[in-house]
Design a protein around this motif. Structure first.
Motif, PDB file in Angstrom:
ATOM      1  N   ARG A  19      70.037   6.497 -23.415  1.00 55.29           N
ATOM      2  CA  ARG A  19      70.136   7.952 -23.285  1.00 55.29           C
ATOM      3  C   ARG A  19      69.965   8.608 -24.644  1.00 55.29           C
ATOM      4  NH1 ARG A  19      69.251   6.946 -18.788  1.00 55.29           N
ATOM      5  NH2 ARG A  19      70.721   6.675 -17.124  1.00 55.29           N
ATOM      6  N   ALA A  20      69.555   9.861 -24.628  1.00 58.81           N
ATOM      7  CA  ALA A  20      69.453  10.641 -25.867  1.00 58.81           C
ATOM      8  C   ALA A  20      70.795  10.595 -26.596  1.00 58.81           C
ATOM      9  CB  ALA A  20      69.058  12.085 -25.558  1.00 58.81           C
ATOM     10  N   TYR A  66      60.881   4.965 -25.795  1.00 62.31           N
ATOM     11  CA  TYR A  66      61.727   6.061 -26.259  1.00 62.31           C
ATOM     12  C   TYR A  66      61.174   6.670 -27.534  1.00 62.31           C
ATOM     13  CZ  TYR A  66      65.116   4.115 -23.009  1.00 62.31           C
ATOM     14  OH  TYR A  66      65.731   3.651 -21.874  1.00 62.31           O
ATOM     15  N   SER A 103      64.623  10.862 -26.844  1.00 61.35           N
ATOM     16  CA  SER A 103      64.333  11.071 -25.428  1.00 61.35           C
ATOM     17  C   SER A 103      63.502   9.898 -24.915  1.00 61.35           C
ATOM     18  CB  SER A 103      63.571  12.379 -25.211  1.00 61.35           C
ATOM     19  OG  SER A 103      62.321  12.339 -25.873  1.00 61.35           O
ATOM     20  N   GLU A 104      63.433   9.770 -23.603  1.00 59.57           N
ATOM     21  CA  GLU A 104      62.564   8.764 -23.008  1.00 59.57           C
ATOM     22  C   GLU A 104      61.184   9.364 -22.806  1.00 59.57           C
ATOM     23  OE1 GLU A 104      62.182   5.653 -19.253  1.00 59.57           O
ATOM     24  OE2 GLU A 104      63.994   6.882 -19.438  1.00 59.57           O
TER      25      GLU A 104
END
Length: 134
Positions: A19-20, A66, A103-104
């Motif tokens: 996750r971010a 990512y 971010s992804e």
């Protein structure tokens, strides 16, 4: 202050669900040689390079790419720089400091099954001779 090698953006490929804000840190087993504990985190400025790393990573989870930010100094990845490719055309780097997930990326290019098998065959052919400069 160290010379800036690349301004990025930077990418990391893996099968981990992140996750971010998460940080990737050194000290874990290699995705390619599980007997090796890594002293660095690896990343690239090329999304397709991160995609290749994600596709080749161990495990059955979905490959993920990512957008990442290094939190400290980084250097050219000696596993490809000058050892396999003169200079750093792959724009591959490593850091002993964590990298932060921004971010992804959802729009990276997946390998065809044939291309992925070709890469797996090349890695298998290198076997134990595939030294990792850690």
């Amino acid at each position: 202050m160290a010379e800036l090698l690349d301004e990025g953006p930077f990418y990391h490929g893996t099968k981990a669900d992140l996750r971010a804000g998460d940080h990737l840190t050194a000290g874990f087993r290699s995705n390619y040689r599980p007997e090796v504990v890594m002293n660095h985190i690896y990343f690239t400025a090329l999304p397709d390079g991160a995609g290749l790393a994600a596709e080749l990573a161990a495990g059955d989870a979905a490959p993920r790419v990512y957008l990442v930010e290094p939190t400290g100094e980084f250097e050219n990845d000696p596993n490809v720089t000058d050892k396999k490719f003169p200079g750093n055309p792959t724009r591959s780097y490593r850091s002993a400091e964590p990298i932060r997930i921004v971010s992804e990326m959802l729009d990276w290019t997946r390998l065809t099954p044939e291309a992925l098998q070709g890469w797996r065959d090349r890695l298998a052919a290198m076997g134990d001779d595939a030294e990792i400069i850690n």
